[in-house]
Structures are given as structure tokens and as C-alpha cells.
Design an enzyme around this catalytic site. Structure first.
Site, PDB file in Angstrom:
ATOM      1  N   HIS A   1       0.821  -1.216   0.000  1.00  0.00           N
ATOM      2  CA  HIS A   1       0.000   0.000   0.000  1.00  0.00           C
ATOM      3  C   HIS A   1       0.856   1.268   0.000  1.00  0.00           C
ATOM      4  O   HIS A   1       0.337   2.369   0.200  1.00  0.00           O
ATOM      5  CB  HIS A   1      -0.985   0.011   1.174  1.00  0.00           C
ATOM      6  CG  HIS A   1      -2.125  -0.953   1.005  1.00  0.00           C
ATOM      7  ND1 HIS A   1      -3.396  -0.570   0.670  1.00  0.00           N
ATOM      8  CD2 HIS A   1      -2.160  -2.305   1.100  1.00  0.00           C
ATOM      9  CE1 HIS A   1      -4.179  -1.638   0.583  1.00  0.00           C
ATOM     10  NE2 HIS A   1      -3.447  -2.702   0.836  1.00  0.00           N
ATOM     11  N   THR A   2       2.131   1.112  -0.226  1.00  0.00           N
ATOM     12  CA  THR A   2       3.005   2.286  -0.338  1.00  0.00           C
ATOM     13  C   THR A   2       2.987   2.873  -1.741  1.00  0.00           C
ATOM     14  O   THR A   2       3.339   4.038  -1.920  1.00  0.00           O
ATOM     15  CB  THR A   2       4.447   1.904   0.030  1.00  0.00           C
ATOM     16  OG1 THR A   2       4.809   0.715  -0.683  1.00  0.00           O
ATOM     17  CG2 THR A   2       4.589   1.656   1.525  1.00  0.00           C
TER      18      THR A   2
ATOM     19  N   ASP B   1       2.062  -3.280  -9.472  1.00  0.00           N
ATOM     20  CA  ASP B   1       1.776  -4.543 -10.154  1.00  0.00           C
ATOM     21  C   ASP B   1       2.251  -4.529 -11.597  1.00  0.00           C
ATOM     22  O   ASP B   1       2.912  -5.456 -12.068  1.00  0.00           O
ATOM     23  CB  ASP B   1       0.278  -4.835 -10.111  1.00  0.00           C
ATOM     24  CG  ASP B   1      -0.244  -5.003  -8.697  1.00  0.00           C
ATOM     25  OD1 ASP B   1       0.573  -5.211  -7.781  1.00  0.00           O
ATOM     26  OD2 ASP B   1      -1.475  -4.915  -8.515  1.00  0.00           O
TER      27      ASP B   1
END
Length: 386
Positions: free
Chosen positions: A36-37, A176
Site C-alpha cells: 500500500h506504499t 503490479d
């Protein structure tokens, strides 16, 4: 040429009565550390895995995109001139969204031919290994070649992110797609999500006799709705209250000020991001200085932070990680956006079987669902196969 690539080429010929003009593929990814960074413009360290999505593509005389897959009989058709987020739904949005993102970013598709596209994926869906980015990146490299766009791998990663954010509606960062596009064998991708600069980081797993054991909880997650979006909103709230544009601008020295300024829950969300950024940088340094056997404590600290501060793990993940470490794993943590999906354990190759058996037994004893366990290898990114 892999069996998967050959089979998809044959499947395309069976469906369309001709061979494809090419076959392209892209991998899923495991995030070694840095959760979540990415959408907070921080640091991440993912790697591409040896499970891939393949796209067989044939050029057509019209201007229609026809999308099909090996996992459904459905074929979705949409004219290039009609591409828009509102015209897409379901899994085909990951394919059509890439074409739309190219147009929306100003690339001239006025002379682009139509395409028949057949997708086959061996990246587990819902396991937190980014099956969606694998589709986007396989399609992106195919369109780049067939439509003569001459975009760089990082440019194509950005296109995939735009598709994910605005066509699919999942508020993810660049992690991703960057991993899927830029992967290298036995390397991670150290990505600065502020500057979007990336560099390979040698992992040395093979020479150290180590493996990455994936522990798929089989609790499926969904990023377009729910907790993922809530966490992103909390990060934005914390940044605004602290007078910064993103949490990347904060260091651990700012946490006392943050504690005084924020409500308890928002502070914990901010603390996870700030400390996780520090852990990514420490992991990269430790890999270079001491090798992968020295990063266990960082992986474990990341897991604790996701469990306690960001609250994105599930009981299956927490127990799997704790059991793996108790039985000889060097470190273990959840990987991916959370609320299900997978954890990873860094394990000695000769202990993998025993560690896996211990994890399976522990979850069964707790009355939790049986995990799906398998190993992954850091591998090459998106490419043309035929």
C-alpha cells in the site's frame, strides 16, 4: 516456447481458423515488501513470477476488438472507435481498458486495425498475485507491437495502471504493472513510486538455497470495492491533516507529530505507510550487504504492521505466517492488497515441505480453510513469445 504458449496458439487457430500474428505473455507478481506504499508515492520491491498470462493476437481488416479466453465461451466485441470505460464490463475490461487507455493518453489509433485476442492465464485469480496486471501487460506489449506504438516497458506499465484505475475502477498504484513489465530472473524491481524510477535488485535466492513459498489463503479479495479503497482514503486524510501532498514526504521522525494530530485509526494507517517505506529501503540495503537470509525480521515486521496498523490481513494469513516462521521460515508476510489473497514465506529449499505441512496442519486445527501452497521463482517480465 512453453507448453502454455503453444497451446494458446493452437487454441486461437481452432477458434479463428488461422494462426495468430503473434503470442505475447506477462507474469503475475509477488511483492516481497512494500504494501500500500505505491499509491502513497513510496517504495516497493516486487518481483515477477513464473506463472504467466498469454495473449494470442491476430490482426483483422476491420476496427473491432474481439476478446475471448480459454476460461469461458463468451466473446466480447467492441469497436476501437467506441472504446470507453462505460462500454466495458467484467473481465474483458482488463483487455479493452488497455486499448482505451492508449487512446485516452493521446496515442493515435485512427489507423489501428482490429484484433482477435485470446487470453489464457495461469496466474491464480483472487490470490493477491496480480492476475489483472498480467492480463493488462500481456495485452499492452501485444498492442505496442501490432499497432507500432514504440512505447517503453515503463510507459506500458503506466498504461496498464490507467486501465486498472479508470476502466476497471480499482484504485491501485504502479507496483503490479511495473513488476510484470520489468521483471528479471532472480531479481526484484525496486520502484520509487514518486519518481517512477526502477532498478533491478539481485535476490540471490538460488545461490543461497532459498525459495519463496506462496500460501494462498483461498479467501478471495476484490480491489474495486471495499477495504482497499477505504485504506487509500485514510492515507489521503492523514496526508491532508499533516500538510503534505502524500505520505511519502513523512519519515519516522514525524510520527510523534502525526500521533498528536490524527485520530487513532488514521494514525495507525499513516504509521504503517511510513514504517513500510523505511522497511523497503532497509530490505534493499540488506540484500546488497548481507543477502536474503538477513531480511527475515523486516518481512516479519511488515506482516505485523499490516495486521495491527493497516488491518488488512485475515486469520488464515496471520496463522500461516506465524506457523511458517515457527517452523523454520526466515520470514513471512502477507503479499498483495489484503483482505484475503496470499502470504509468502522465505524458506530454505530443504525445509519447504516440512514448513508447508506445518502450515496446512495449523490451519486445519484452527478450523480454517485449507491453503493452496506452491513455490514461485523470480522471473522475466512481459515479452513476445512468438
Amino acid at each position: 516456447m512453453s507448453d502454455q504458449v503453444s497451446a494458446v496458439g493452437d487454441g486461437f487457430a481452432a477458434r479463428h481458423g488461422r494462426r495468430p500474428d503473434g503470442v505475447w505473455s506477462a507474469p503475475g507478481r509477488v511483492n516481497l515488501i512494500g504494501e500500500h506504499t505505491d499509491y502513497n508515492r513510496g517504495f516497493v520491491l516486487p518481483f515477477a513470477i513464473d506463472r504467466r498470462t498469454v495473449a494470442a493476437v491476430g490482426v483483422c481488416d476491420d476496427r473491432v476488438l474481439r476478446v475471448s479466453s480459454t476460461f469461458t465461451e463468451e466473446e466480447v466485441s467492441l469497436a476501437i472507435d467506441d472504446l470507453s470505460p462505460g462500454a466495458m464490463q467484467g473481465w474483458s475490461a482488463y483487455v479493452l481498458g488497455v486499448a482505451w487507455a492508449l487512446s485516452d493518453e493521446g496515442h493515435d489509433l485512427s489507423s489501428a486495425p482490429g484484433l482477435d485476442i485470446l487470453i489464457d492465464s495461469r496466474v491464480p485469480v483472487g490470490a493477491g498475485l496480480s492476475s489483472s496486471a498480467a492480463i493488462e501487460c500481456a495485452v499492452a506489449v501485444a498492442l505496442n507491437d501490432l499497432w507500432d506504438l514504440n512505447l517503453s516497458p515503463l510507459d506500458l506499465a503506466r498504461i496498464g495502471r490507467i486501465a486498472e484505475n479508470r476502466a476497471v475502477g480499482a484504485p491501485t498504484g504502479l507496483l503490479d504493472q511495473a513488476a510484470s513489465m520489468l521483471g528479471r530472473e532472480d531479481h526484484g524491481v525496486f520502484l520509487d513510486c514518486d519518481t517512477e524510477e526502477a532498478e533491478p535488485v539481485a535476490l540471490h535466492l538460488r545461490e543461497e538455497g532459498l525459495e519463496i513459498l506462496v500460501m494462498d489463503s483461498r479467501v478471495e479479495h476484490e480491489h474495486a470495492t471495499g477495504g482497499y479503497r477505504d485504506r487509500r482514503d485514510s492515507c489521503e486524510k492523514g496526508a491532508a491533516a499533516l500538510g503534505v501532498s502524500t505520505l511519502r514526504e513523512l519519515s519516522e521522525d514525524d510520527l510523534d507529530r502525526a500521533s498528536a494530530a490524527l485520530d487513532e485509526e488514521t494514525f495507525r494507517r499513516v504509521r504503517h505507510i511510513v514504517t513500510e517505506n523505511a522497511r523497503v529501503v532497509d530490505t534493499v540495503r540488506t540484500l546488497g550487504d548481507s543477502g536474503p537470509r538477513a531480511i527475515g525480521a523486516l518481512l516479519d515486521a511488515s506482516q505485523a504492521s499490516m495486521r495491527d496498523d493497516f488491518e488488512i490481513t485475515v486469520p488464515e494469513i496471520d496463522l500461516a505466517c506465524a506457523t511458517a516462521v515457527e517452523n523454520g521460515a526466515i520470514g513471512a508476510r502477507m503479499t498483495g492488497g489484503g483482505f484475503g489473497g496470499s502470504a509468502i514465506a522465505l524458506v530454505p529449499a530443504d525445509a519447504r515441505s516440512d514448513i508447508g505441512s506445518a502450515v496446512t496442519s495449523a490451519l486445519a486445527s484452527a478450523g480454517l480453510r485449507e491453503p493452496h501452497l506452491f513455490t514461485v521463482t523470480p522471473s522475466e517480465g512481459a515479452r513476445r513469445d512468438i
